[in-house]
Design a protein around this motif. Structure first.
Motif, PDB file in Angstrom:
ATOM      1  N   PHE A  75       1.296  -1.398  -0.078  1.00 35.97           N
ATOM      2  CA  PHE A  75      -0.426   0.020  -0.055  1.00 35.97           C
ATOM      3  C   PHE A  75       1.183   1.190   0.284  1.00 35.97           C
ATOM      4  CE2 PHE A  75      -3.612  -2.260   2.093  1.00 35.97           C
ATOM      5  CZ  PHE A  75      -4.272  -2.640   0.629  1.00 35.97           C
ATOM      6  N   ALA A  76       1.811   1.312   1.019  1.00 33.46           N
ATOM      7  CA  ALA A  76       2.748   2.596   0.620  1.00 33.46           C
ATOM      8  C   ALA A  76       3.050   2.848  -0.729  1.00 33.46           C
ATOM      9  CB  ALA A  76       3.925   2.297   1.798  1.00 33.46           C
ATOM     10  N   ALA A  77       4.061   1.658  -1.287  1.00 33.59           N
ATOM     11  CA  ALA A  77       4.535   1.425  -2.823  1.00 33.59           C
ATOM     12  C   ALA A  77       3.464   1.991  -3.342  1.00 33.59           C
ATOM     13  CB  ALA A  77       5.534   0.740  -3.148  1.00 33.59           C
ATOM     14  N   MET A  78       2.125   1.772  -4.112  1.00 32.87           N
ATOM     15  CA  MET A  78       0.691   2.366  -4.066  1.00 32.87           C
ATOM     16  C   MET A  78       0.695   3.368  -3.667  1.00 32.87           C
ATOM     17  SD  MET A  78       0.258   0.255  -6.151  1.00 32.87           S
ATOM     18  CE  MET A  78      -1.311   0.847  -6.986  1.00 32.87           C
ATOM     19  N   ALA A  79       0.693   4.121  -2.759  1.00 30.42           N
ATOM     20  CA  ALA A  79       1.257   5.712  -2.515  1.00 30.42           C
ATOM     21  C   ALA A  79       1.805   6.165  -3.340  1.00 30.42           C
ATOM     22  CB  ALA A  79       0.583   6.019  -1.103  1.00 30.42           C
ATOM     23  N   ILE A  80       3.135   6.211  -2.864  1.00 31.87           N
ATOM     24  CA  ILE A  80       3.887   6.369  -3.534  1.00 31.87           C
ATOM     25  C   ILE A  80       3.762   7.035  -5.183  1.00 31.87           C
ATOM     26  CG2 ILE A  80       6.969   6.800  -3.519  1.00 31.87           C
ATOM     27  CD1 ILE A  80       6.367   5.883  -1.412  1.00 31.87           C
ATOM     28  N   PHE A  81       3.325   5.493  -5.542  1.00 30.99           N
ATOM     29  CA  PHE A  81       3.334   5.698  -7.072  1.00 30.99           C
ATOM     30  C   PHE A  81       1.777   6.764  -7.906  1.00 30.99           C
ATOM     31  CE2 PHE A  81       0.548   4.141 -10.575  1.00 30.99           C
ATOM     32  CZ  PHE A  81       1.263   4.330 -11.544  1.00 30.99           C
ATOM     33  N   MET A  82       1.150   6.353  -6.449  1.00 32.99           N
ATOM     34  CA  MET A  82       0.207   7.790  -6.603  1.00 32.99           C
ATOM     35  C   MET A  82       0.969   9.279  -6.777  1.00 32.99           C
ATOM     36  SD  MET A  82      -2.578   6.403  -7.949  1.00 32.99           S
ATOM     37  CE  MET A  82      -4.408   8.033  -7.528  1.00 32.99           C
ATOM     38  N   PHE A  83       0.884   9.323  -5.402  1.00 34.92           N
ATOM     39  CA  PHE A  83       1.680  10.680  -5.408  1.00 34.92           C
ATOM     40  C   PHE A  83       2.840  11.195  -6.836  1.00 34.92           C
ATOM     41  CE2 PHE A  83       5.189  13.298  -4.477  1.00 34.92           C
ATOM     42  CZ  PHE A  83       4.937  14.880  -4.156  1.00 34.92           C
ATOM     43  N   PHE A  84       3.465  10.326  -7.453  1.00 34.57           N
ATOM     44  CA  PHE A  84       4.301  11.108  -8.366  1.00 34.57           C
ATOM     45  C   PHE A  84       3.144  10.974  -9.912  1.00 34.57           C
ATOM     46  CE2 PHE A  84       7.821   9.905  -5.975  1.00 34.57           C
ATOM     47  CZ  PHE A  84       8.385  10.514  -6.312  1.00 34.57           C
ATOM     48  N   PHE A  85       2.162   9.764 -10.149  1.00 35.09           N
ATOM     49  CA  PHE A  85       1.391   9.927 -11.085  1.00 35.09           C
ATOM     50  C   PHE A  85       0.575  11.399 -10.654  1.00 35.09           C
ATOM     51  CE2 PHE A  85      -2.617   9.424 -12.664  1.00 35.09           C
ATOM     52  CZ  PHE A  85      -2.713   8.902 -13.706  1.00 35.09           C
ATOM     53  N   ARG A  86      -0.322  11.562 -10.157  1.00 32.67           N
ATOM     54  CA  ARG A  86      -0.757  12.778 -10.163  1.00 32.67           C
ATOM     55  C   ARG A  86       0.088  14.381  -9.721  1.00 32.67           C
ATOM     56  NH1 ARG A  86      -6.145  12.284  -8.008  1.00 32.67           N
ATOM     57  NH2 ARG A  86      -6.315  14.769  -6.736  1.00 32.67           N
ATOM     58  N   ARG A  87       1.452  14.131  -9.729  1.00 27.55           N
ATOM     59  CA  ARG A  87       1.660  15.821  -9.690  1.00 27.55           C
ATOM     60  C   ARG A  87       2.192  15.539 -11.377  1.00 27.55           C
ATOM     61  NH1 ARG A  87       7.963  16.489  -6.739  1.00 27.55           N
ATOM     62  NH2 ARG A  87       8.043  15.074  -8.715  1.00 27.55           N
ATOM     63  N   LYS A  88       2.381  14.341 -11.637  1.00 26.44           N
ATOM     64  CA  LYS A  88       2.578  14.548 -13.044  1.00 26.44           C
ATOM     65  C   LYS A  88       1.814  15.199 -13.677  1.00 26.44           C
ATOM     66  CE  LYS A  88       4.071  11.833 -17.539  1.00 26.44           C
ATOM     67  NZ  LYS A  88       4.830  11.072 -17.817  1.00 26.44           N
ATOM     68  N   PHE A  89       0.354  14.117 -13.735  1.00 29.71           N
ATOM     69  CA  PHE A  89      -1.005  14.622 -14.132  1.00 29.71           C
ATOM     70  C   PHE A  89      -1.024  16.286 -14.050  1.00 29.71           C
ATOM     71  CE2 PHE A  89      -5.740  14.987 -14.215  1.00 29.71           C
ATOM     72  CZ  PHE A  89      -6.264  14.596 -15.347  1.00 29.71           C
ATOM     73  N   MET A  90      -0.882  16.781 -13.199  1.00 31.97           N
ATOM     74  CA  MET A  90      -1.175  17.863 -12.381  1.00 31.97           C
ATOM     75  C   MET A  90      -0.173  19.186 -13.214  1.00 31.97           C
ATOM     76  SD  MET A  90      -3.806  18.812 -10.408  1.00 31.97           S
ATOM     77  CE  MET A  90      -3.748  20.505  -9.977  1.00 31.97           C
ATOM     78  N   LYS A  91       0.639  18.792 -13.390  1.00 27.42           N
ATOM     79  CA  LYS A  91       1.875  19.546 -14.614  1.00 27.42           C
ATOM     80  C   LYS A  91       1.476  19.362 -16.335  1.00 27.42           C
ATOM     81  CE  LYS A  91       6.051  18.909 -11.478  1.00 27.42           C
ATOM     82  NZ  LYS A  91       6.965  18.864 -12.022  1.00 27.42           N
ATOM     83  N   LYS A  92       0.681  18.595 -15.930  1.00 28.68           N
ATOM     84  CA  LYS A  92      -0.291  18.484 -17.485  1.00 28.68           C
ATOM     85  C   LYS A  92      -1.312  18.401 -17.442  1.00 28.68           C
ATOM     86  CE  LYS A  92      -1.015  14.705 -20.815  1.00 28.68           C
ATOM     87  NZ  LYS A  92      -1.288  13.007 -21.072  1.00 28.68           N
ATOM     88  N   MET A  93      -1.472  18.909 -16.624  1.00 32.18           N
ATOM     89  CA  MET A  93      -3.068  19.911 -16.932  1.00 32.18           C
ATOM     90  C   MET A  93      -2.911  21.207 -16.991  1.00 32.18           C
ATOM     91  SD  MET A  93      -5.395  17.308 -17.552  1.00 32.18           S
ATOM     92  CE  MET A  93      -7.381  18.879 -16.991  1.00 32.18           C
ATOM     93  N   ASN A  94      -2.130  21.977 -16.404  1.00 28.26           N
ATOM     94  CA  ASN A  94      -1.917  23.172 -16.058  1.00 28.26           C
ATOM     95  C   ASN A  94      -1.032  23.662 -17.114  1.00 28.26           C
ATOM     96  OD1 ASN A  94      -2.372  23.703 -13.093  1.00 28.26           O
ATOM     97  ND2 ASN A  94      -0.612  22.938 -12.523  1.00 28.26           N
ATOM     98  N   ASN A  95       0.075  22.954 -17.930  1.00 28.89           N
ATOM     99  CA  ASN A  95       0.831  23.087 -19.097  1.00 28.89           C
ATOM    100  C   ASN A  95      -0.842  23.861 -20.605  1.00 28.89           C
ATOM    101  OD1 ASN A  95       2.915  23.191 -18.275  1.00 28.89           O
ATOM    102  ND2 ASN A  95       3.723  21.272 -18.480  1.00 28.89           N
ATOM    103  N   GLN A  96      -1.543  22.266 -19.864  1.00 26.88           N
ATOM    104  CA  GLN A  96      -1.811  22.750 -21.041  1.00 26.88           C
ATOM    105  C   GLN A  96      -3.041  23.446 -21.328  1.00 26.88           C
ATOM    106  OE1 GLN A  96      -5.449  19.234 -20.711  1.00 26.88           O
ATOM    107  NE2 GLN A  96      -5.639  19.638 -22.927  1.00 26.88           N
ATOM    108  N   ASP A  97      -3.474  24.141 -19.996  1.00 25.60           N
ATOM    109  CA  ASP A  97      -4.123  26.014 -19.316  1.00 25.60           C
ATOM    110  C   ASP A  97      -3.960  26.008 -19.927  1.00 25.60           C
ATOM    111  OD1 ASP A  97      -6.605  24.325 -18.621  1.00 25.60           O
ATOM    112  OD2 ASP A  97      -5.895  24.329 -16.190  1.00 25.60           O
ATOM    113  N   LYS A  98      -2.521  26.452 -19.197  1.00 27.57           N
ATOM    114  CA  LYS A  98      -1.477  27.883 -20.516  1.00 27.57           C
ATOM    115  C   LYS A  98      -1.640  28.268 -21.632  1.00 27.57           C
ATOM    116  CE  LYS A  98       1.243  28.206 -16.478  1.00 27.57           C
ATOM    117  NZ  LYS A  98       2.397  27.428 -15.833  1.00 27.57           N
ATOM    118  N   LYS A  99      -1.908  26.793 -23.273  1.00 25.50           N
ATOM    119  CA  LYS A  99      -1.574  26.635 -24.041  1.00 25.50           C
ATOM    120  C   LYS A  99      -3.330  27.163 -24.772  1.00 25.50           C
ATOM    121  CE  LYS A  99       1.550  23.537 -24.358  1.00 25.50           C
ATOM    122  NZ  LYS A  99       2.158  21.450 -25.449  1.00 25.50           N
TER     123      LYS A  99
END
Length: 63
Positions: free
Chosen positions: A39-63
């Motif tokens: 569960f700890a490994a899955m939570a760490i994976f989800m942290f990095f996944f959500r962080r990457k997804f948020m950066k992707k969404m922010n870059n899409q909003d700026k375009k």
């Protein structure tokens, strides 16, 4: 939607909790700690996944 950028840090908190519980149960014969470490490994994976997804969404909003 500013709360969504703070939700990702909940996964780090959860990972810390599961790692702590895993080490507590490491010497216990009654419970297996490996599920907590999973569960700890899955939570760490989800942290990095959500962080990457948020950066992707922010870059899409700026375009």
């Amino acid at each position: 939607m500013t709360y969504l950028k703070y939700i990702q840090y909940f996964y780090l908190f959860a990972a810390g909790f599961f790692i702590y519980q895993g080490f507590i149960n490491l010497n216990s014969e009654e419970e297996s700690p490996w599920m907590m470490f999973f569960f700890a490994a899955m939570a760490i994976f989800m942290f990095f996944f959500r962080r990457k997804f948020m950066k992707k969404m922010n870059n899409q909003d700026k375009k």
